[in-house]
Write a protein that holds these residues in place. Structure first.
Motif, PDB file in Angstrom:
ATOM      1  N   ASP A  65       0.846  -1.195   0.000  1.00 54.11           N
ATOM      2  CA  ASP A  65       0.000   0.000   0.000  1.00 54.11           C
ATOM      3  C   ASP A  65       0.880   1.243   0.000  1.00 54.11           C
ATOM      4  O   ASP A  65       2.110   1.156  -0.013  1.00 54.11           O
ATOM      5  N   HIS A  95      -3.341  -2.213  -5.070  1.00 48.20           N
ATOM      6  CA  HIS A  95      -2.698  -1.969  -3.782  1.00 48.20           C
ATOM      7  C   HIS A  95      -1.690  -0.830  -3.865  1.00 48.20           C
ATOM      8  O   HIS A  95      -1.583  -0.027  -2.935  1.00 48.20           O
ATOM      9  N   ASP A  96      -0.919  -0.778  -4.941  1.00 43.89           N
ATOM     10  CA  ASP A  96       0.110   0.271  -5.067  1.00 43.89           C
ATOM     11  C   ASP A  96      -0.255   1.255  -6.175  1.00 43.89           C
ATOM     12  O   ASP A  96       0.578   1.662  -6.979  1.00 43.89           O
TER      13      ASP A  96
END
Length: 406
Positions: A65, A95-96
């Protein structure tokens, strides 16, 4: 016949807490495991050098994250920069995802006095499809996009027109959800697509991230359309078995000729997660249960460095001690978990339905069975069933031990 070699990895989830995977690792084991997962990245880079690849493809979730540690970002920048001049293509995942606060934002890194992403690393930072081509040399065009803050990620963007370029090799890279695949628990459906969508776009290969199982996608003619590399290192109960990265090679005689794709799974993680089911129905004493566990372990290739989850199930004879001794298997593996939530005493529940039985336990069992039958919600039914067994334990065994919760 021209060829292009690549390494594909994704879903490394650097700086994942490892607290939600159901393994129950200790704080020290979490520290060790986080370091091992982090070590996958330089090992993958070494593999890319050894195999003399032309490209490294990273379709998302390199980081877990936005709160990834500064040290971890610097580590990734250094590791991937060390591959120069080999190009590294990153398509940020859910997530990223790319944002102003993302570790993929060079302006943010500069403000924090961190090194920027090196020149050999290209990050797709737009939520629209873009084409990247190397400044010279390899005749390849890579089309990709980022998950970006505020952008709709539930649309079927793979079903529409996607620019592909006119290079000899044409590759698609994205983070998305394949149709007709069971969505893993707590997994977001993002950039959904069908195999037909993928085949219709005409790319030589699609490097896809998001699903954690390694999966090769083939067209109706048997040609490989693309693949998920899956996670390179297991982090929880839904990531069992051997994990790997992909080494691939695309071969084409002419720019518009069909491509032949060869893929090789290469494991880089020293540990595996094993979930082993141990049926115990009919067993009449604790030693028999432990022996059954050893028998099932012997049937699997479990090494001392692995993580093991034993799931006991079935109906054992009432009156025996169903508690597994503390530390059982702890000295044999890196980590061992014992789940007895589906192991029940073989109480004769049908017998308790007879109205002529007026004992306290019979009346209690009849009431709980009635409530179970009236419950519409499976979770509530499971809760009532647990209460039934705890009550019978108290009335018959004169002892209540927490064990029926998952």
């Amino acid at each position: 016949m021209a060829s292009l070699k690549f390494l594909q990895l994704s879903d490394l989830h650097l700086d994942s807490s490892l607290a939600t995977g159901g393994l129950g690792l200790s704080s020290e084991q979490i520290r060790v495991r986080q370091g091992e997962i982090r070590g996958i990245l330089p090992r993958a880079c070494n593999l890319a050098r050894e195999r003399n690849v032309d490209l490294v493809l990273l379709p998302g979730d390199l980081f877990d994250d936005e709160a990834v540690r500064t040290d971890t970002v610097n580590f990734a920048v250094s590791a991937l920069g060390g591959l120069a001049p080999v190009p590294v293509l990153i398509a940020p995942g859910n997530h990223d995802f790319y944002s102003l606060g993302s570790p993929y934002n060079d302006q943010l890194l500069e403000a924090r006095r961190q090194e920027p992403w090196p020149g050999n690393v290209h990050i797709f930072r737009s939520a629209a499809w873009q084409i990247w081509s190397p400044p010279g040399g390899t005749p390849v065009a890579v089309t990709g996009m980022a998950h970006a803050a505020g952008a709709a990620i539930g649309e079927r963007l793979i079903a529409g027109d996607i620019p592909a370029g006119d290079a000899h090799f044409r590759i698609l890279i994205f983070h998305g959800s394949r149709d007709n695949t069971d969505l893993p628990r707590k997994k977001m459906r993002t950039l959904p697509f069908s195999d037909e969508n993928l085949a219709a776009r005409g790319f030589d290969y699609a490097a896809i991230g998001h699903y954690h199982e390694s999966t090769i996608i083939e067209g109706p003619d048997g040609r490989i359309l693309g693949a998920y590399a899956g996670v390179p290192a297991g982090r929880g109960l839904d990531e069992t078995g051997q994990k790997s990265v992909l080494i691939g090679e695309i071969e084409k005689a002419e720019p518009h000729a069909p491509a032949r794709v060869n893929l090789e799974r290469v494991p880089l993680d020293q540990r595996r997660i094993h979930v082993i089911d141990v049926p115990c129905t009919g067993l009449t004493h604790q030693a028999a249960i432990l022996k059954r566990a050893d028998e099932h372990l012997a049937l699997r290739e479990v090494k001392a460095e692995d993580m093991v989850v034993l799931r006991f199930s079935g109906r054992a004879a009432p009156g025996i001690d169903l508690r597994i001794p503390d530390g059982f298997l702890a000295d044999r593996f890196f980590h061992a978990v014992v789940d007895t939530s589906n192991l029940r005493p073989a109480y004769d529940l049908q017998r308790y339905r007879r109205e002529e039985l007026r004992t306290t336990e019979a009346r209690f069992a009849r009431e709980m069975l009635r409530r179970m039958e009236d419950a519409d919600d499976p979770a509530r039914r499971r809760l009532i069933e647990n209460a039934l067994y705890y009550g019978l334990d108290a009335l018959i065994q004169k002892e209540v031990v927490p064990r029926y919760e998952e």
